[in-house]
Design a protein around this motif. Structure first.
Motif: not given
Length: 185
Positions: A1-11, A176-180
């Motif tokens: 549950e949640g959205t993964f941020f890989e540390g390089s970008g943004y939403a 990456f939405p919905h892929s934590c």
């Protein structure tokens, strides 16, 4: 549950621009092992802006209504307390010139001496987890993109409750939405 941020970008959300004005209540949950990262920024072409970030393990909530930046800082007992890979809840309330930042149920307050300056006149997108290099953010001190997971982002203005789904963002970079992942690698 949640959205993964890989540390390089943004939403980027709300392409037509989000108006903070005098009051807003932002809630979200985050999970990270990094001690630095941008959580959220809404700015304007002028100085008006709000920003939420993790700096050296502390949570900073900045607001500029046009008369200078005010900051509410939540300082955990240890610098790694919020960077333990577990879910933490965050609530950032702006009410005119007063700020309240609540992290895992612990509240800190800040107030601007400029009581007549109450409105953050923003009209830019909501950037979450970071922001593009060519975008100015007046209320963020860090340019480090968030690495970890975010969920349940809600912005409340009076009776209006707006929950944001990252899969509906108009611009996603390294998100990456919905892929934590169950745990950080």
């Amino acid at each position: 549950e949640g959205t993964f941020f890989e540390g390089s970008g943004y939403a980027a959300l709300v392409k037509e621009g989000y108006k903070v004005r005098s009051d807003v209540n932002i809630t979200l949950e985050f999970r990270t092992t990094s001690e630095n990262g941008v959580l959220l920024g809404i700015s304007s072409a002028k100085v008006d802006a709000i920003g939420l970030e993790i700096v050296n393990g502390k949570i900073l909530f900045h607001v500029n209504n046009g008369a200078g930046r005010i900051t509410a800082t939540y300082k955990p007992k240890t610098t790694t307390a919020l960077c333990d890979g577990k879910w933490h809840t965050l609530q950032a309330q702006k009410s005119k010139h007063r700020l309240v930042l609540i992290v895992d149920g612990n509240a800190v307050h800040a107030e601007s001496p400029y009581t007549q300056s109450t409105s953050a006149d923003t009209n830019n997108p909501i950037y979450v987890g970071g922001y593009p290099a060519d975008v100015k953010q007046n209320c963020l001190s860090s340019q480090t993109s968030f690495r970890g997971c975010l969920r349940k982002l809600t912005l409340i203005k009076g009776p209006q409750v707006q929950s944001y789904d990252f899969s509906r963002a108009f611009d996603l970079q390294g998100v990456f939405p919905h892929s934590c992942p169950a745990s950080e690698p």
